[in-house]
Design an enzyme around this catalytic site. Structure first.
Site, mmCIF file in Angstrom:
data_model
loop_
_atom_site.group_PDB
_atom_site.id
_atom_site.type_symbol
_atom_site.label_atom_id
_atom_site.label_comp_id
_atom_site.label_asym_id
_atom_site.label_seq_id
_atom_site.Cartn_x
_atom_site.Cartn_y
_atom_site.Cartn_z
ATOM 1 N N ARG A 1 38.078 31.108 56.477
ATOM 2 C CA ARG A 1 37.136 31.929 57.243
ATOM 3 C C ARG A 1 37.801 32.671 58.403
ATOM 4 N NH1 ARG A 1 32.283 27.962 58.546
ATOM 5 N NH2 ARG A 1 33.738 26.327 57.928
ATOM 6 N N LYS B 1 45.833 28.014 60.169
ATOM 7 C CA LYS B 1 44.653 28.045 61.021
ATOM 8 C C LYS B 1 44.938 27.431 62.378
ATOM 9 C CE LYS B 1 40.930 25.351 60.538
ATOM 10 N NZ LYS B 1 39.588 24.845 60.171
ATOM 11 N N GLY C 1 41.080 16.400 50.232
ATOM 12 C CA GLY C 1 40.155 15.806 51.176
ATOM 13 C C GLY C 1 40.824 15.129 52.351
ATOM 14 N N ASN D 1 28.082 12.884 63.439
ATOM 15 C CA ASN D 1 29.514 12.597 63.402
ATOM 16 C C ASN D 1 30.299 13.759 64.020
ATOM 17 O OD1 ASN D 1 32.085 11.676 62.706
ATOM 18 N ND2 ASN D 1 31.958 12.496 60.631
ATOM 19 N N LYS E 1 66.535 41.576 84.877
ATOM 20 C CA LYS E 1 66.733 40.780 83.661
ATOM 21 C C LYS E 1 67.996 39.947 83.810
ATOM 22 C CE LYS E 1 69.063 40.662 79.533
ATOM 23 N NZ LYS E 1 70.483 40.943 79.207
ATOM 24 N N ASN F 1 70.758 46.270 99.757
ATOM 25 C CA ASN F 1 69.782 47.334 99.524
ATOM 26 C C ASN F 1 70.148 48.072 98.248
ATOM 27 O OD1 ASN F 1 67.502 49.107 100.921
ATOM 28 N ND2 ASN F 1 68.949 50.478 99.913
ATOM 29 N N ASN G 1 74.506 47.248 81.433
ATOM 30 C CA ASN G 1 75.147 45.984 81.071
ATOM 31 C C ASN G 1 75.504 45.864 79.591
ATOM 32 O OD1 ASN G 1 72.396 46.068 80.512
ATOM 33 N ND2 ASN G 1 72.165 43.858 80.617
ATOM 34 N N ARG H 1 81.545 61.216 91.958
ATOM 35 C CA ARG H 1 80.742 62.315 91.436
ATOM 36 C C ARG H 1 81.525 63.603 91.605
ATOM 37 N NH1 ARG H 1 76.724 61.382 96.452
ATOM 38 N NH2 ARG H 1 77.761 62.674 98.010
#
Length: 465
Positions: free
Chosen positions: A15, A25, A80, A171, A352, A378, A387, A441
């Site tokens: 179900r 299940k 069963g 039950n 990470k 900073n 990385n 740079r």
């Protein structure tokens, strides 16, 4: 007295309407906890000698969940509940003690109720004890037929007489047995019924014929016994468990602003005076200290958080935050990130597998991967610690009091020394000595009028198409 438990977790769960072969299940989750693991959690405080889980449909999924907490046996053919218990015989048969039997799809059972059933069984000298419920409308449930304190039968509704149909004691499907008597009597079960299955409930009659004591104990809260057979019931169980957990936390001193929109897993621990805002999800083995502010709209899992932290609009897993830190909004941490005391990590940052040092700051828009960031560092806006080269991961070190200029790209492995600086926009590929400034740079060149020329060339190319 030795105590054992058997969890019945072999059912197909038709179900649930799943088309996947890799789930069972009992592996469906509520509050990100598989149903059968909720049952295992309720068994943990009972001091059990052995737990056996009977798996069948989707066995690999079920086994993966329980194998660290339980022995696993297979019910390859579904014959069963009595047949399922027979599968545990190689582990438990012949042992002195008592055995608790419950289902893997009943996630709301509490340790208190299970302990009460065990106590009832032992204190009254029972050989079989049945957890029952009292319902005003018991339609569809097996009725408990009792006489002079002895349970004589569990009668299915279709087989009840008019008098039996009026019985409100039903039950609940949880049992405690004398272990040796349980396995001695299992071979006496028969499949002479409409389903041609071995029913565990038939042991009531067999125990009576042998003169054994069979009793029943009502469950104070029948919601505990609710099973999950479809996704509607899955959602309902999740709602009940959510409310139970949130209520317990609030009574212990945690403020939950909107309990109906806050989801906290069963193993989470939260200290007093912590405030949880709406839309927050906290799961796994998470431990949160005192005086924190968490949320809104925050996801935490398998996380350790100290005291007096603020965590806002964030997604943090498998990590740790110490004390007096402020993270978020829109912060992500994963894979062993460690955020030290008084750190500040602002919006749109990710850490990470890194340690982010005491009183260090990373205000916005940066990625910190596989690194150790010292104290009072900073990290400027737009910093990336690259990385990964496509095959291997590399590690970088940013020492105490360093200043990383905005837009810096650090190609690991690199060490930036104590009190060193990187100029904004630099690509750093080599170590930077302490107290040095790294500039990496190209010198800026301005070409007068070239912007207009460039745009015109682009327009000419477009018009030729």
């Amino acid at each position: 007295m030795k105590k054992y438990a058997i969890i019945l977790a072999a059912g197909k769960g038709t179900r649930m309407k799943s088309k996947r072969d890799d789930i069972s299940k009992v592996s469906f989750p509520i509050l990100e906890t598989p149903l059968v693991k909720c049952v295992l959690y309720s068994l943990e405080p009972l001091g059990l000698e052995e737990i056996v889980t009977v798996v069948g449909h989707g066995a690999k999924a079920s086994e993966a969940i329980v194998k660290d907490h339980s022995k696993v046996v297979y019910q390859l053919e579904q014959k069963g509940t009595g047949h399922a218990i027979m599968m545990a015989a190689p582990v438990l048969e012949g042992k002195e003690g008592i055995t608790l039997i419950t289902c893997g799809d009943t996630p709301l059972l509490t340790s208190k109720t299970l302990q009460n059933l065990i106590d009832y069984h032992l204190n009254n000298g029972m050989d079989m004890s049945i957890l029952t419920g009292i319902l005003e409308n018991p339609k569809g449930y097996g009725r408990i037929i009792e006489e002079d304190g002895q349970v004589k039968a569990i009668r299915e509704q279709k087989d009840c007489s008019i008098e039996e149909n009026a019985i409100k004691v039903i039950n609940a499907g949880v049992y405690v047995f004398d272990n040796k008597k349980l396995f001695d009597c299992l071979p006496l079960l028969s499949t002479e019924n409409a389903a041609h299955e071995y029913y565990l409930t038939d042991l009531v009659g067999i125990f009576n014929k042998k003169g054994y004591k069979v009793g029943q104990m009502p469950c104070e809260d029948f919601d505990e016994t609710l099973g999950v057979n479809d996704r509607v019931q899955l959602a309902r169980a999740g709602e009940i468990l959510r409310d139970r957990i949130n209520e317990g936390l609030m009574l212990s001193g945690v403020t939950i602003i909107d309990p109906k929109n806050t989801y906290i897993g069963p193993k989470v621990k939260i200290g007093a005076d912590t405030v949880i805002y709406p839309g927050t999800h906290i799961y796994g083995d998470t431990v949160i200290g005192e005086g924190n502010t968490i949320g809104p709209d925050t996801y935490l899992s398998n996380l350790k958080i100290g005291d007096r932290n603020k965590v806002i609009y964030s997604h943090i897993v498998d990590s740790e935050i110490r004390n007096d830190a402020h993270v978020g909004p829109y912060f992500r941490a994963r894979k062993g990130a460690l955020i030290m005391d008084h750190a500040h990590i602002g919006n749109f940052n990710e850490v990470k597998n890194s340690t982010f040092g005491e009183a260090s700051k990373c205000a916005h828009l940066s990625y910190i991967g596989d690194s150790n960031i010292g104290k009072d560092v900073n990290i400027g806006c737009g910093t990336i610690i690259a990385n990964y080269d496509g095959v291997n991961k590399f590690h970088s070190e940013i020492k105490d009091h360093a200043f990383i200029g905005s837009g810096t790209l650090i190609i690991s492995p690199v060490t930036v020394g104590e009190s060193a600086m990187t100029a904004g926009g630099s690509t750093i590929t080599n170590d930077v000595p302490g107290h040095a400034m790294a500039i990496a740079r190209e010198r800026q060149t301005n070409k007068e009028g070239f912007a207009d020329t460039f745009k015109q060339k682009a327009l000419d190319k477009k018009n030729k198409k």
